[in-house]
Design an enzyme around this catalytic site. Structure first.
Site, short mmCIF file in Angstrom:
data_model
loop_
_atom_site.label_atom_id
_atom_site.label_comp_id
_atom_site.label_asym_id
_atom_site.label_seq_id
_atom_site.Cartn_x
_atom_site.Cartn_y
_atom_site.Cartn_z
N TYR A 101 0.71 -1.19 0.27
CA TYR A 101 0.00 0.09 0.00
C TYR A 101 0.89 1.30 -0.20
CZ TYR A 101 -3.32 3.58 1.80
OH TYR A 101 -4.03 4.88 1.80
N GLU A 189 -3.40 7.57 -3.86
CA GLU A 189 -3.15 6.28 -3.22
C GLU A 189 -3.18 4.95 -4.17
OE1 GLU A 189 -5.98 4.87 0.54
OE2 GLU A 189 -7.06 4.40 -1.38
#
Ligand code: GDP
Ligand code: MN
Length: 379
Positions: A101, A189
């Site tokens: 991530y 993101e």
């Protein structure tokens, strides 16, 4: 302004963030053509402005043309947590080794961008943040210095990634920061940040929010302004240049000036009613603007009654009355309108309304009286 995944990936590509090859598609035919072009296996992905598409069945692997056609057909038109799928993205399939991530966001309290990185990405990252907050590594970036190698080293060392991945992950983070700053993003993101079986590092998903106040600096981003996920009344209002916010109630509200509209909402709530919207017709509204505003308000089927609260300063009450009468003439609605006109040319305005003598027009002289009346009429 939120971008769809394929739009975010387009920006990523522009700034050197590695992404798999892919093509957007709006129909099954386009999707199949894109899949044929990209080759199999490929992934068919729903393009909606909400996460959790994978879990909702909006992401499917196609190993041949028949499957591509089948999945595209199934995903188009699907409802993903209230968002209907109008677009697809077809992408070369990746072989997953690890799911990480990565993100850059603004930390408003620190007044700095913040980099976030974890080796535990994928569809359950929110859960990781809750149960194992240590697994999410963060570092602030001084905007004057920018994202440096030491930032990347710290994040990747702390997260404990394998030695051969430190460089490619660091390079991806640097490009991602470049995209974040250059595009005036509030958020970029990547979840998952993928390590493939051949140890390539790519962004498999993209969530990008652009600061809408900075859009004037990015004429090329205007085309991304998506109508998707937008309330139909808000879309209509935007096309007409009106300031409109959809609310949940059944009383349509129109006023001139944001302050007056706000207090109108409060007074209606105080009288026991629930506003259906905020609509500021602005100062100096001409009849045509009022007509358009009425159309927007009445296009919401929940609206059982409407309150016009106008304080004439620059705005002339007779113009407002004329606009309202024109609108009612065109739209031919039976929805009751409570109208309070006060200020510049209010007498003329009220006279016009009285002359029209419409059964669904209810003049009121005070704001509280008007609020009570509209609540009563809305039932
Ligand atoms: P989200 O569910 O909306 O966050 O959509 P993502 O694009 O993040 O995809 C969700 C999950 O689908 C990923 O975490 C992967 O596990 C899986 N997925 C997406 N693309 C591929 C692919 O090309 N190959 C494989 N094997 N899995 C994929
Ligand atoms: Mn994702």
């Amino acid at each position: 302004m939120d971008l769809l995944e394929y739009q975010g990936k387009q920006l990523f590509r522009k700034h050197g963030v590695p992404v798999p090859d892919g093509q957007p598609a709006k129909t099954v035919e386009e999707a199949v053509a894109a899949a044929d072009d990209l080759g199999y296996p490929c992934v068919i992905k729903a393009q909606v402005l909400i996460g959790g598409r994978g879990k909702a069945g909006g992401i499917k692997l196609a190993s041949d043309r028949r499957e591509a056609e089948q999945h595209a057909g199934a995903i188009l038109g699907m409802d993903i947590r209230g968002f209907k799928v109008h677009q697809l993205y077809v992408e070369v399939a990746s072989e997953i080794e690890e799911e990480y991530y990565a993100a850059f966001v603004f930390d408003r309290s620190a007044k700095k961008p913040m980099a976030m990185f974890s080796t535990r990405g994928g569809v359950d990252v929110e859960e990781v943040a809750e149960t194992d907050p240590e697994a999410m590594r963060m570092v602030h970036v001084d905007p004057l210095i920018g994202f440096q190698e030491f930032h990347a080293r710290r994040l990747t060392f702390e997260a404990g990634i394998a030695g051969d991945l430190i460089r490619p992950v660091g390079a991806l983070l640097a490009s991602l920061y470049e995209a974040f700053v250059t595009e005036d993003a509030l958020l970029v993101e990547v979840n998952p940040l993928l390590v493939t079986k051949s140890r390539d590092v790519v962004a498999l998903d993209a969530k990008v929010t652009i600061d809408a106040s900075a859009l004037y600096r990015h004429p090329d981003l205007q085309e991304f302004r998506s109508e998707e996920g937008m309330d139909p009344q808000e879309r209509m209002a935007r096309e007409r240049g009106l300031t409109y916010v959809a609310l949940d109630g059944n009383i349509g509200i129109l006023g001139n000036g944001a302050g007056l509209v706000m207090s109108t909402l409060d007074v209606v709530a105080q009288a026991g009613g629930e506003p259906a919207n905020f609509l500021d017709a602005g100062g100096g509204s001409k009849a045509e603007a009022i007509t358009q505003a009425v159309e927007v308000i009445l296009s919401n089927e929940n609206v059982a009654a409407v309150l016009f609260n106008i304080f004439g300063g620059i705005t002339r009450c007779d113009e407002v009355a004329r606009g309202l009468l024109e609108a009612l003439d065109e739209i031919d609605s039976t929805v009751p309108f409570v109208v309070r006109l006060d200020g510049t040319n209010d007498k003329e305005g009220r006279a016009l309304l009285a002359e029209a003598d419409l059964p669904n027009l209810h003049p009121e002289s005070t704001m509280l009286g008007a609020a009570k009346k509209v609540v009563e009429l809305a039932g």
